[in-house]
Motif scaffolding. Structure first.
Motif, mmCIF file in Angstrom:
data_model
loop_
_atom_site.group_PDB
_atom_site.id
_atom_site.type_symbol
_atom_site.label_atom_id
_atom_site.label_comp_id
_atom_site.label_asym_id
_atom_site.label_seq_id
_atom_site.Cartn_x
_atom_site.Cartn_y
_atom_site.Cartn_z
ATOM 1 N N PHE A 52 -0.442 -13.228 -17.898
ATOM 2 C CA PHE A 52 -1.171 -13.085 -16.639
ATOM 3 C C PHE A 52 -1.108 -11.645 -16.135
ATOM 4 N N ARG A 53 -2.121 -11.278 -15.394
ATOM 5 C CA ARG A 53 -2.169 -9.974 -14.725
ATOM 6 C C ARG A 53 -0.860 -9.748 -13.951
ATOM 7 N N GLY A 54 -0.244 -8.586 -14.220
ATOM 8 C CA GLY A 54 0.988 -8.244 -13.512
ATOM 9 C C GLY A 54 2.252 -8.643 -14.248
ATOM 10 N N TRP A 55 2.109 -9.293 -15.435
ATOM 11 C CA TRP A 55 3.278 -9.784 -16.165
ATOM 12 C C TRP A 55 3.277 -9.305 -17.601
ATOM 13 N N SER A 56 4.470 -9.001 -18.113
ATOM 14 C CA SER A 56 4.691 -8.636 -19.508
ATOM 15 C C SER A 56 3.701 -7.563 -19.965
ATOM 16 N N ARG A 57 2.936 -7.816 -21.039
ATOM 17 C CA ARG A 57 2.019 -6.808 -21.565
ATOM 18 C C ARG A 57 0.861 -6.504 -20.621
ATOM 19 N N SER A 58 0.632 -7.367 -19.628
ATOM 20 C CA SER A 58 -0.428 -7.143 -18.642
ATOM 21 C C SER A 58 0.118 -6.604 -17.322
ATOM 22 N N LEU A 61 -1.879 -3.919 -15.217
ATOM 23 C CA LEU A 61 -3.180 -4.193 -14.600
ATOM 24 C C LEU A 61 -3.045 -4.194 -13.083
ATOM 25 N N PRO A 62 -4.023 -3.632 -12.378
ATOM 26 C CA PRO A 62 -3.941 -3.569 -10.921
ATOM 27 C C PRO A 62 -4.130 -4.934 -10.271
ATOM 28 N N GLY A 63 -3.653 -5.066 -9.041
ATOM 29 C CA GLY A 63 -3.851 -6.288 -8.289
ATOM 30 C C GLY A 63 -5.279 -6.396 -7.816
ATOM 31 N N PRO A 64 -5.602 -7.473 -7.096
ATOM 32 C CA PRO A 64 -4.657 -8.461 -6.570
ATOM 33 C C PRO A 64 -4.132 -9.404 -7.654
ATOM 34 N N TYR A 65 -3.039 -10.083 -7.336
ATOM 35 C CA TYR A 65 -2.415 -11.015 -8.257
ATOM 36 C C TYR A 65 -2.498 -12.445 -7.725
ATOM 37 N N THR A 66 -3.525 -12.701 -6.949
ATOM 38 C CA THR A 66 -3.723 -13.998 -6.308
ATOM 39 C C THR A 66 -4.080 -15.066 -7.339
ATOM 40 N N LEU A 67 -3.938 -16.324 -6.935
ATOM 41 C CA LEU A 67 -4.333 -17.421 -7.814
ATOM 42 C C LEU A 67 -5.810 -17.319 -8.176
ATOM 43 N N GLY A 68 -6.630 -16.942 -7.218
ATOM 44 C CA GLY A 68 -8.059 -16.796 -7.485
ATOM 45 C C GLY A 68 -8.339 -15.741 -8.536
#
Length: 258
Positions: A52-58, A61-68
């Motif tokens: 997911f965006r913001g985690w590990s290899r990702s 990646l810039p936010g937002p990190y919202t569920l949407g």
């Protein structure tokens, strides 16, 4: 297995095989490799996993990190990988993302498997105080170990798996680490979950302290139009790591090869 990295798109791994494609969405603090023990038991299946965006290899990646945003990312990864016939398998936070994706009724989605999933309706225990405490679960090696051993798991894990959990938990961007506990976990998505029209399988861990059996039965199943419910014995919240064989069997029964 093909790994794909593109600017502004989460890094994903796609292993070709027989369909429908099983698309795995990880928990808060997890990564694509959270699913390795399950995927290893699904020989021959077409499988897609991603960070997911913001985690590990990702992480970059810039936010937002919202569920949407995570739901939009999922659809973007599917399009980039050319996946057109698939089942979503979401764990915890990933399960809540799966509900949002399924609510858009995308072409090609056959069903969803919700594993220790964040429920559509937040449980009563999700108070502001709980969320603030949770937001610090991954602050340090010590806090991660405490969360892993005292809250997330209910069975003894191999040292290698413990190390993986610790590493993944600390591999999140700061804003991604706090988005779920402070906001996403408390988001009521019942109206969206009611829009899911495909069959669903809700999988609970018998000893899950994070998303207990009763919470999933009361706060998730009633909002799904076609839901089966199963409980995996002797496991906590980390079902993909604690009971990968049982989970792989449940997924295979729900989504057999075409």
């Amino acid at each position: 297995m093909t790994t794909t990295q593109q600017p502004l798109l989460p890094t994903y791994d796609h292993r070709p095989g027989t369909g429908p494609t099983l698309v795995f969405l990880h928990y808060w603090g997890g990564s694509a490799r959270t699913w390795d023990l399950v995927v290893d038991r699904l020989a021959g299946r077409d499988v897609l996993t991603f960070d997911f965006r913001g985690w590990s290899r990702s992480r970059g990646l810039p936010g937002p990190y919202t569920l949407g945003q995570l739901a939009d990312d999922t659809l973007a990864v599917l399009a980039d990988a050319g996946v057109t016939d698939y089942v979503l398998v979401g764990h915890s936070m990933g399960g809540k993302v799966a509900q949002l994706v399924a609510a858009t009724r995308p072409v090609g989605l056959r069903g969803i498997v919700l594993v220790g999933s964040g429920p559509a309706k937040p449980a009563a225990q999700i108070t502001p105080e709980y969320r603030e405490t949770l937001s610090h679960a991954y602050d340090s090696d010590e806090s991660v170990a405490g969360a892993r051993d005292q809250v997330l798991s209910a069975s003894e894990l191999p040292a290698s798996v413990k190390a993986q959990i610790a590493s993944d938990s600390l591999a999140g961007a700061e804003a991604a680490r706090t988005e779920w506990p402070l906001r996403g976990i408390a988001e009521d998505i019942t109206a969206r979950t009611r829009m899911v029209s495909v069959p669903a399988l809700v999988v609970a861990g018998e000893n899950d302290q994070v998303e207990p059996v009763d919470v999933l039965r009361d706060n998730l199943v009633p909002y799904l139009s076609q839901a089966d419910f199963t409980v995996i014995p002797n496991t906590g919240h980390l079902i993909p790591l604690e009971a990968p064989a049982d989970l792989a069997d449940a997924i295979t029964a729900f989504a057999p090869t075409a």
